[in-house]
Enzyme design. Structure first.
Site, PDB file in Angstrom:
ATOM      1  N   ASP A  69      41.633  34.808  38.169  1.00 43.82           N
ATOM      2  CA  ASP A  69      42.993  34.565  37.725  1.00 43.82           C
ATOM      3  C   ASP A  69      42.990  33.812  36.393  1.00 43.82           C
ATOM      4  O   ASP A  69      42.227  32.860  36.226  1.00 43.82           O
ATOM      5  CB  ASP A  69      43.698  33.717  38.802  1.00 43.82           C
ATOM      6  CG  ASP A  69      45.183  33.558  38.568  1.00 43.82           C
ATOM      7  OD1 ASP A  69      45.886  34.568  38.579  1.00 43.82           O
ATOM      8  OD2 ASP A  69      45.646  32.412  38.363  1.00 43.82           O
ATOM      9  N   GLU A 104      41.648  38.670  34.749  1.00 43.91           N
ATOM     10  CA  GLU A 104      42.953  38.828  34.139  1.00 43.91           C
ATOM     11  C   GLU A 104      42.917  38.086  32.807  1.00 43.91           C
ATOM     12  O   GLU A 104      42.748  36.869  32.778  1.00 43.91           O
ATOM     13  CB  GLU A 104      44.001  38.200  35.064  1.00 43.91           C
ATOM     14  CG  GLU A 104      45.394  38.251  34.514  1.00 43.91           C
ATOM     15  CD  GLU A 104      46.319  37.224  35.163  1.00 43.91           C
ATOM     16  OE1 GLU A 104      47.496  37.528  35.315  1.00 43.91           O
ATOM     17  OE2 GLU A 104      45.868  36.108  35.483  1.00 43.91           O
TER      18      GLU A 104
HETATM   19  C1  NOJ Z   1      48.465  35.202  37.412  1.00 46.22           C
HETATM   20  C2  NOJ Z   1      48.818  35.819  38.723  1.00 46.22           C
HETATM   21  O1  NOJ Z   1      48.737  37.220  38.606  1.00 46.22           O
HETATM   22  C3  NOJ Z   1      50.205  35.347  39.073  1.00 46.22           C
HETATM   23  O2  NOJ Z   1      50.678  35.998  40.232  1.00 46.22           O
HETATM   24  C4  NOJ Z   1      50.185  33.848  39.262  1.00 46.22           C
HETATM   25  O3  NOJ Z   1      51.508  33.390  39.456  1.00 46.22           O
HETATM   26  C5  NOJ Z   1      49.605  33.148  38.033  1.00 46.22           C
HETATM   27  N1  NOJ Z   1      48.403  33.766  37.547  1.00 46.22           N
HETATM   28  C6  NOJ Z   1      49.287  31.703  38.351  1.00 46.22           C
HETATM   29  O4  NOJ Z   1      48.161  31.611  39.158  1.00 46.22           O
END
Ligand code: NOJ
Length: 550
Positions: free
Chosen positions: A200, A242
């Site tokens: 993440d 991500e």
């Molecule tokens: C990215 C995630 O995809 C999202 O769902 C989340 O709210 C944020 N990061 C914070 O962790």
């Protein structure tokens, strides 16, 4: 499947708490997922990505953990989770989990300790400032829902940094103890048997935050370090990150420039995601052609992960204002369908007006482009969204399994469900569910099974090189090819609604005996590739050659 299994994988993303509830308490659980593994195996899924599974106050759907070494008791026990890993592995399915270590929940014992005193051993695990930082109101990820990135904590008598919501304080990556702890977390889960992590917020993890500097430097060495660690612990483990950043910033996430991919194995292709939406909206493949031409060359082992829908809003921020408006106008015209001024909080089927041809076209396109396809649960049956729910929850409703109460998701009283099931209208479970579609080979689910099976027979798709076939095409048509060890595939997609004819005869001399392996309808045989018919929203997957390296 070889060492680079992730390059030929089909990844299925699910939220355990909305997938299947085995004990009737209204919340999905690991045993529920175990009970549905045969369904996933039949669909052709080879890798499950579970959204966060740790204990959490669930203020951000689990992306706010209070303990990285345990599972949320609502989902089951660690024993249940280990059983899930075992049962999945029996069916050839690997499991990866979210690694959410940019921040913790503010309820995490580390933060509770850190805020309690400057002398706490955890004080320096977070990012503090004594005075109000000048960039306090910059860099918010959730505009509208989030108003600052620095918040004053009365107990701590200091400001703490949070890239996301204020209940998600950022961990301090500059602290060697934090780095060691992150590695320990990965070791723990790898030891238990996970096949890797969906990392993440990678760009924020490596941020060396300087109060007052909204563009603080990044420490990419940590990614190299983490990759080495993960790989030593489990040779075939994968990091899927991500990193929704500008395209020219992406290569350094894959590797340090030495030519080998020694950092992240796979990155989500956010740029392609926005462009796919734009191409579908405009019925014009031009931006996909640009994307195929412009995407940076990846180091050895690097791979894209493609998606149409994920668990968040569709982020259109990388498009120009005009492009964004075109997509919003077509697919999310009401304000209530939009989010954060940049995205759409809808599922794909309703965005495409539940037009079966258009949905097949969109997914055929995603799955035939380079990269590893990632599919969000429920998309395979064409689920809809519930816009009466807040923000991103609109697309996080329970999986629709059957005609039974609560869509067969749970036997609990409806008011006890983690989120309401969609039970009205065109996308209600009475009309859209797995049971109905499993019986019907012509269903969308049947189509996904066939499409994924075909993909398995053509591993050069996704893992090989993907190039645009640059010959004159009717408007709206994209022709691309995939070349790899296993041969060559050619793909035609008509993004427009008019029937057309395509001439690809310049490819004929290199063909063995081209054959259609998947298409939206029964077309005449491929022949000499000179008069290929293609219906409106039609697509054809043609095997051109088997087994030679180009
Ligand atoms: C990215 C995630 O995809 C999202 O769902 C989340 O709210 C944020 N990061 C914070 O962790």
């Amino acid at each position: 499947m070889g060492d680079r299994w992730y390059q030929e994988a089909v990844v299925y993303c699910l939220d355990v708490d909305t997938f299947a509830d085995s004990d009737g308490d209204g919340v999905g659980d690991f045993q529920g997922v175990i009970g549905r593994l045969d369904y996933l195996a039949r669909l052709g899924v080879t890798c499950l990505w579970l959204n966060p599974i740790h204990p959490s106050p669930n203020e951000d759907d689990g992306y706010d953990a209070t303990d990285f070494y345990n599972v949320d008791p609502r989902l089951g026990t660690l024993g249940d989770f280990a059983e899930l890993l075992h049962q999945a592995s029996n069916r050839g399915i690997r499991v990866i989990i979210d690694l959410v270590v940019n921040h913790t929940s503010d309820q995490h014992p580390w933060f509770q300790s850190a805020r309690s005193s400057p002398d706490s051993p955890y004080r320096d695990w977070y990012v503090w400032a004594d005075h109000e930082p000048a960039d306090r109101h910059q860099g918010m990820v959730f505009p509208g829902e989030q108003h600052e990135t620095w918040t004053y904590d009365r107990t701590a008598k200091a400001w703490f940094y949070h890239r996301f919501y204020k209940f998600q304080p950022d961990l301090n990556i500059e602290n060697p103890k934090v780095r060691a702890e992150i590695k320990k977390i990965t070791s723990f889960w790898l030891q238990l048997g996970v096949a890797g992590f969906r990392m993440d917020a990678a760009p924020f993890i490596i941020e060396r935050t300087e109060p007052g500097n909204p563009n603080s430097p990044k420490d990419f060495d940590f990614l190299t370090d983490l990759r080495q660690h993960v790989q030593w612990r489990r040779g075939d483990a994968v990091l899927l990150a991500e990193a929704n950043v500008e395209p020219d910033e992406l290569p350094v996430y894959f590797g340090d420039g030495s030519g080998s991919g020694n950092r992240i194995h796979m990155l989500f292709d956010f740029m392609l995601n926005g462009r796919l939406m734009l191409a579908l909206a405009r019925e014009d493949p031009e931006v996909i052609i640009d994307a195929l031409r412009d995407t940076p060359k990846l180091p050895t082992g690097g791979q894209w992960a493609t998606f149409l829908r994920n668990h968040d809003e569709i982020d259109l921020s990388k498009l120009t204002a005009d492009q964004r408006n075109d997509v919003l106008e077509k697919f999310g015209p009401d304000e209530n369908m939009q989010l954060y001024g940049r995205g759409i909080r809808r599922r794909l089927a309703p965005m495409l007006g539940n037009d079966r041809r258009h949905i097949e076209l969109a997914y055929s396109l995603q799955f035939s482009l380079r990269g590893t396809p990632v599919l969000r649960y429920g998309e395979e049956i064409g689920m809809g969204e519930d816009l009466s729910l807040d923000g991103r929850d609109a697309i996080r409703t329970p999986m629709q399994w059957s005609y039974a109460d609560n869509a067969g998701f749970s036997t609990a009283e409806p008011e006890k469900l983690v989120r309401p099931v969609i039970d009205k209208g065109e996308y209600g479970y009475q009309k859209v569910n797995v049971t109905a579609q499993r019986k019907d080979p012509r269903s969308l689910l049947g189509w996904f099974e066939r499409m994924i099976r075909t993909l398995r027979e053509a591993p050069e798709t996704g893992s090989g090189s993907t190039t645009h076939i640059d010959v004159v095409m009717p408007p709206g048509v994209l022709a691309h090819r995939a070349d790899g060890r296993t041969g060559t595939m050619v793909f035609l997609h008509n993004l427009g609604t008019e029937d057309v004819e395509v001439d690809l005869s310049t490819l004929a001399p290199e063909a063995d005996l081209p054959i259609d392996v998947l298409s939206d309808r029964n077309y005449e045989d491929v022949g000499k590739l000179d008069r290929l018919k293609l219906g409106g929203y039609g697509y054809r997957w043609i095997r051109l050659r088997r087994g030679h390296e180009r």
